[in-house]
Every structure is written in C-alpha cells, then in structure tokens.
Design an enzyme around this catalytic site. Structure first.
Site, PDB file in Angstrom:
ATOM      1  N   HIS A 209     -17.013  74.099  38.855  1.00 36.99           N
ATOM      2  CA  HIS A 209     -17.215  72.331  39.340  1.00 36.99           C
ATOM      3  C   HIS A 209     -16.579  71.761  40.840  1.00 36.99           C
ATOM      4  CE1 HIS A 209     -15.492  68.291  38.571  1.00 36.99           C
ATOM      5  NE2 HIS A 209     -17.019  68.119  38.510  1.00 36.99           N
ATOM      6  N   GLU A 354     -21.434  57.666  42.778  1.00 32.90           N
ATOM      7  CA  GLU A 354     -20.610  58.465  42.340  1.00 32.90           C
ATOM      8  C   GLU A 354     -19.476  58.906  43.345  1.00 32.90           C
ATOM      9  OE1 GLU A 354     -21.959  62.196  44.336  1.00 32.90           O
ATOM     10  OE2 GLU A 354     -19.836  63.141  44.277  1.00 32.90           O
ATOM     11  N   HIS A 370     -16.863  55.846  40.115  1.00 28.49           N
ATOM     12  CA  HIS A 370     -16.818  57.256  39.424  1.00 28.49           C
ATOM     13  C   HIS A 370     -15.365  57.786  40.176  1.00 28.49           C
ATOM     14  CE1 HIS A 370     -16.832  61.746  40.585  1.00 28.49           C
ATOM     15  NE2 HIS A 370     -17.169  61.322  39.185  1.00 28.49           N
TER      16      HIS A 370
END
Ligand code: CUO
Length: 722
Positions: A209, A354, A370
């Site tokens: 990630h 995002e 986000h």
C-alpha cells in the site's frame, strides 16, 4: 571512489545518523564540503571527518554546487511525523521532488542529497528522494530500499526494538538470534476484529500500500502524477483491497465490512497500534472505541476542516454521478460516462475522489474527500491539537491498513465508485463472449493434494532491522514475524477453439466466497463486487482442444516474497536488467497473501475463469509515440509541447520485459499504458444485463466456474525449513 548511482542507496541508510557517518555494508563515507555540515557539526568539522573517516572502507566525493533555495523545506521540523495526506506536507514534498527532478545530472542530485538530508525531515526526504529516483531517467534501476528497512517503526511492535538493541549491542554479529514478534499483539480475542489482525498488520500488505501510493502520487510534477488511468487504478486497487478483506472476514465468521456512512456518530472500532516512532521518539496515538469525528482546527498542520465539508463534497460528487457530468471551475462541464466504449468517467472520478490537486477537475467544488477522511479519522483523538498529539495510523499510507476503520472508510469510498458504475451501460452478451471459444473444465491442484482444494498455513520469516535502527552497533539483527502462506498451486484450464484458426485471448482468473455471512448464495449484484483478481495473462489457442497450465506464483497481481522484502534477501541479482527489474517495484500484492486464509473445515469459493477476445483487450495507442515520447502517456494527444499529432490508433502488446510488469493488475506498468484496455475489474465492474441474478446466469460459453475450497491448517513453518 564513487559507485555511481548505487551511492543513492546509502542516503536511505539509518535516516537520522548524519551523512558523514559510514553507511551501508560498504561502510562508505560521503566526503561533503564543510559548508554542507549542519550548524551543530560545522565547528567539529575536522575532528568529525577524521573520527568517522577512520572506519570508512570507501569515500564518496561530493562536489560542491550552488545550492537551490530549500529554506521552506528546512523549516519543517526534523522530528515531526510527515504525511502526504496533509496538504501543507505534500506541498513541501512536491517542492523537494521538483528540485530533485530538476537537478541536471546525478552528481548534482547526489550533492543536493548530501546537503539536504541532515537538514530536512527524514520521512519527507525519504519520500521525495524515492519519487525522484523512480521517475528520473538517469536513476532507473537505482535500488530504493524497502521502506520498512529505513523505518521499521512503522511496521513492527515497538516492544521489539529494545530487545533488538540489546542483541545488537551485546552479541557479536553472526551470532545474533532473531527477535520473535508475536502474531497478534494489538488486541486480544475479546475484540472480534482481532481475528483479522494477520491481514491488517501484514508487513507485505502494508508495504504494498505504501509503495502503490509512492508510484502513484497525487501531487507533484504533472508528468509524474498524470499516469495512464491512475484515477481508475486508485478505484480498482482499493476496491480489490475491500473485496479481499471481505473474503477474509467471511473466512473468520465475520460479516462483510460496513460502509462508514454516518460521519457524526461514534465510531465503535478502536485501534491501539503499539507502534513507536523511533525518529520522533513518540508513541503513535491510539483511537479508543466510540470516538466521534470532529471539526479539525490544527494551525500547526495548516488544517481547518469541518465534518460538514465532507458531507457537502459527498453530495456534490453524487450530484455529478447522477447528472452524468462534472462542473468545471470555468463554468463548463465534463462528461462523466463511457466514451467510445471506454469508461473514461471512472478515471475522472478516481482523481476527483482521491483527490489529486493536479488532476481533479474542480477541487474548490468537489473538495478532497478521500484524503480528508483519512485526516479526520487520524486526528479524531486530538482534533484541535490541544494535547499536542500527532496523527494516528490512518494518517500515513505506510500504516493505514492496520486500522479496522480503514476498511470502513474505503468501503464508503468504494460505494461511491459503485454508484457511478451502476450508471454505465451493462455488458451485452456480445461484449462478454468470444465466438468459437469455450471452456469445458477448470481445475486447481496443489502438488500431492486433492483436486480443487487450496491449502493455507502460517509461516515465519525474518527481516533485518539494522538499517533503520540508528545509533546502534552495525550488523544484521533480525525480527522473526509470522504471516499467512499457502501451498503453491497450478491452474489447469481446458479451452476449446472452434474458430478453425489459431487465436489469442486474455485469460482472467478471479475468486470469490460462495456464500455470504449467513451461509446463503449471494445475488450477482453483490457477488460481482466480491471477486478478487488472481491472475490475468494472454494465451494463444490452437484450433481444437488446448490445455493451459499456469502456476499460482506467476500471478499478475503479486510480487514474490523476495521482492516485497527486497534488499533483505541475499539472493538478489547482482546487476543488469534483472537487477533493474528487481529493484524498481515493491508495488505488488504480496504473494503470500494471494488467497484468503480459508477455514479448517474448508472455505467454499467460486473460481471464475474467462477467456476474452484479444481484439478488445489490448491497449490502443494513437500513433504518436515516436514524436512525443513520454507525453502521450500523460493524456496528451494534440496539444503537447512537441507538437504530436493523431493518427490511426494501433494495438500495443504488453512488453513483459519492462520493469515491474509482473504485478500489473494492481500497479500498472512503469512508463507504459495499463496493459488491459477493458475497464479494470472486467467483467465484474458493472451491473449485469437484464435477467441476470446469479453468477451462473451471468456466464457465457467462454467462462467457467469451478467450486473450490480453501483449507487452513494451524501449523507454522519457518521459511527455508523443510
Ligand atoms: Cu490507499 Cu485511502 O488510499 O489509503
């Protein structure tokens, strides 16, 4: 003697030890001009040079250059945690990345690094240098050390560092024993969510990630940010994380994750990370159960946001989805839908959600939902900085996946994308089928095991901590951690080709739980969101019957264990293209987490295999590459500086020799188009055609579903042991 680009690796070594201290296994010392030393060390220049030069096996000359203005970057405190989720922090990172990218050659870049490294925040330096090295043409193949190696504090229980220091100080190198890390140490079984700690706190999952966000930054120079379909990939990679997490939850008899929709009620999920920051000498803050998100007023981070901002942005994004267009800042509109059969809207939406200041079409209106959600959650323990606390694990892409709330937040984000997907035209049978191609049978096989039964168990592996433990004696000191593992398996796929010609297609393999949390079959509209991609590869089919065999380790989703933990393994290649490949990409789902854990009695799953028509699979390129080089990949077609022009599009093959091409499903391919023209997640990325309510009803002849089960055995093997 300098070792060229390999010297850059040394800047990552022991991030708070000054640049003149011997670095790496090479025991190399940077010979810095005396004015490069920080004020604390300048008066000691002569004695330091001789003292720390004594042990040096190698001296690296650093040329004196006229240095760019880095005063703003230097003002950011050295020991402060850094995160790209905070706009001010990422502006500083963008400044430093720009400076690093702009250095005219690698000697100048090295000189800048030698100057700035001890003056700037080590997390900021590591991030900016990693991005710059990944994207400069003259630093391709530089070995960017695994992030965990530089900052083990972000991955491992803080309790082990004192023991590791003791081992390193008392026991000579070569005789040291690994420090064993307990498997779950952040909660007891009183907390049901603790059943998932092996997934949330897996080192490889968190490294993937972190690396994904490093490869796909949302701020920085446009040519770095505007990668092919990056907004869509943001959606897809995170959608897959949720699908994988849900499969793990069902394996552990927990219901699928609930979306975090009510932003004003207490959050029942707690998280106590038990991580300490070695750099900041502070514990990472915890979040007790039933914390309520509050307005953020943190002047120190230049953050002033209201929870209502999140709600407003969410409503405006839904308005865009439902109306089919985005409002632009100049009053114009941008279509949010499929264009010429390509779902361009998902890419726009990904960059909006995002959100990327470089690519989002209208940040003042659609905001920063986000990233701000990460911020609200990560500061919920101290929203106005009255306790002088820093952000929790949700505030850093290296640690966010540890926290159960990450999945609730991303289930909410994913639901917005799914709402958009439900507005797209359904795939017709014609778009799904491949005339003349049928799949009579599919089988998976673990060597020596029964057919269609996959096997999982625990494995213990070692990682070296020494490069991240500053001011301790040199030499390897290992942590031994326990992670999920599975037995390698082989797919055997029978494909009949009745076209009479040799043809090619894309084989797509997915897996999903058979039943939901109640043990009943799942309607297709929900089931489609639960399929996790296991592999995607091109096949050549002769007329008649074809027997395709494929190893699980060849997956287009994963990277091998040695690459996830690269540098820590002695078997890494010594040079050439192989090293470049090995070095570049830590992005890729860890191979040891390819399949869910399963259950002791055998967890039933549907294995889905499809061969799609290659004509609609290969990416199309407008024939501008030779004119425009890289620019065409950043969405530039007709208006780029070099004056490129359109011509008839042509299909391009995935160049499998390219760096990082073996984990393209979630990470794309460096400097290249995403290798699959279909919408990411195809054929499960949208609602089914009318009349389809079950997986079986969805199938066309070029698809096949096989029942498989995943059997977990509670045994632990040590890596390398027989
Ligand atoms: Cu990867 Cu929310 O984006 O963490």
């Amino acid at each position: 003697m300098s070792n060229g680009n390999k010297d850059f690796e040394l800047f990552f070594d022991r991030p708070t030890e000054p640049v003149f201290v011997a670095k790496g296994d090479r025991k190399a010392v940077f010979d810095v001009p005396s004015n490069y030393l920080t004020n604390r060390y300048k008066p000691l220049s002569v004695s330091l040079t001789s003292r720390f030069g004594e042990d040096a096996a190698e001296r690296i000359p650093i040329k004196k250059i006229s240095l760019p203005n880095t005063s703003e970057i230097e003002k950011f405190p050295r020991r402060e945690p850094f995160t790209v989720f905070i706009p001010y922090h990422r502006e500083l990172a963008a400044q430093l990345i720009n400076i690093m990218i702009g250095m005219k050659n690698t000697d100048d870049l090295k000189s800048l690094c030698a100057y700035i490294r001890d003056r700037c925040n080590p997390f900021l330096f590591n991030y900016a240098l990693s991005v710059a090295l990944l994207h400069r043409e003259d630093t391709q193949g530089v070995n960017i050390p695994n992030f965990m190696q530089s900052f083990p504090e972000k991955y491992l229980d803080s309790a082990i560092f004192a023991r590791a220091r003791e081992e390193a100080t008392v026991v000579p190198e070569g005789q040291r024993e690994p420090i064993e890390l307990p498997r779950d140490y952040t909660a007891s079984d009183l907390e049901p969510e603790n059943r998932l700690s092996y997934f949330r706190e897996d080192l490889g999952v968190n490294l993937h990630h972190w690396h994904w966000h490093l490869v796909y930054p949302f701020e920085g120079p446009r040519n770095i940010v505007a990668k092919d379909r990056r907004g869509e990939l943001f959606y897809y990679m995170h959608q897959q994380i949720i699908a994988r997490y849900n499969a793990e939850r069902l394996c552990n008899k927990l219901a699928r994750v609930q979306r975090l929709t009510d932003l004003k009620s207490p959050l029942p999920e707690a998280y106590f990370p038990k991580l300490d920051s070695l750099v900041a000498s502070r514990a990472w803050p915890a979040r007790p159960a039933n914390t309520v998100l509050q307005n953020l007023r943190r002047p120190v981070n230049r953050l002033a946001l209201d929870v209502d901002d999140l709600i407003r942005w969410r409503d405006r994004i839904f308005e865009a989805i439902n109306s089919g267009f985005v409002r632009l800042e100049n009053g114009g509109q941008m279509q949010l839908t499929e264009v010429d059969g390509r779902d361009e809207g998902i890419d726009i939406l990904g960059n909006m959600i995002e959100a990327s200041p470089v690519l989002s079409p209208n940040i003042p209106y659609y905001g920063n939902i986000h990233n701000s959600g990460h911020m609200f959650i990560s500061y919920s323990h101290d929203p106005d900085h009255r306790y002088l606390e820093t952000f929790g694990v949700m505030g850093d892409s290296a640690t966010a996946m540890r926290d159960p709330i990450f999945y609730r937040w991303h289930a909410f984000i994913d639901d917005i994308f799914q709402q958009y997907k439900s507005t797209l035209p359904r795939y017709t049978v014609q778009q799904l089928e491949y005339q003349g191609i049928t799949i009579p049978s599919v089988e998976v096989q673990v060597s020596g095991g029964p057919s269609n039964v996959l096997q999982t168990f625990w494995q213990q592996s070692d990682v070296d901590l020494s490069r991240g433990m500053d001011f301790t004696p040199r030499g390897e000191v290992n942590a031994r951690f326990t992670h999920l593992q599975h037995s390698e398996f082989t797919y055997r796929i029978q494909v009949d080709n009745a076209t009479g010609n040799q043809v090619r297609g894309t084989c797509r393999i997915f897996l999903a739980p058979t039943n939901d949390e109640r043990g009943v079959a799942i309607p297709f509209t929900d089931h489609r969101k639960m399929f996790i991609e296991l592999d995607r590869f091109i096949v050549t089919l002769d007329p008649g019957s074809n027997d395709i065999q494929r190893q699980s380790s060849q997956s287009s989703v994963t990277i091998p264990f040695e690459r996830t933990f690269r540098n820590l393994d002695t078997s890494r290649p010594v040079g050439g293209d192989e090293l470049a490949q090995f070095n570049f990409c830590g992005c890729g789902w860890p191979q040891h987490m390819l399949i869910p854990k399963g259950s002791p009695e055998g967890f039933p799953c549907k294995l889905f295999v499809m061969i799609s028509n290659i004509q609609a699979d290969l990416p199309l390129v407008k024939n501008v590459a030779e004119v425009c080089k890289d620019e065409w990949m950043s969405g530039c077609v007709c208006d780029c500086k070099c004056g490129c022009h359109e011509s008839a599009p042509k299909q391009v093959e995935q160049d499998t020799s390219r760096q990082c091409s073996d984990s393209s499903s979630y990470c794309g391919i460096k400097d290249s188009l995403y290798p699959d023209r279909r919408s990411m997640g195809f054929p499960f990325d949208r609602e089914p055609r009318n009349g389809v309510n079950t997986l079986n009803e969805f199938l066309t002849p070029n698809m096949h579903v096989q029942d498989v089960s995943i059997r977990f055995t509670d045994r632990t093997i040590v890596r390398g042991a027989r």
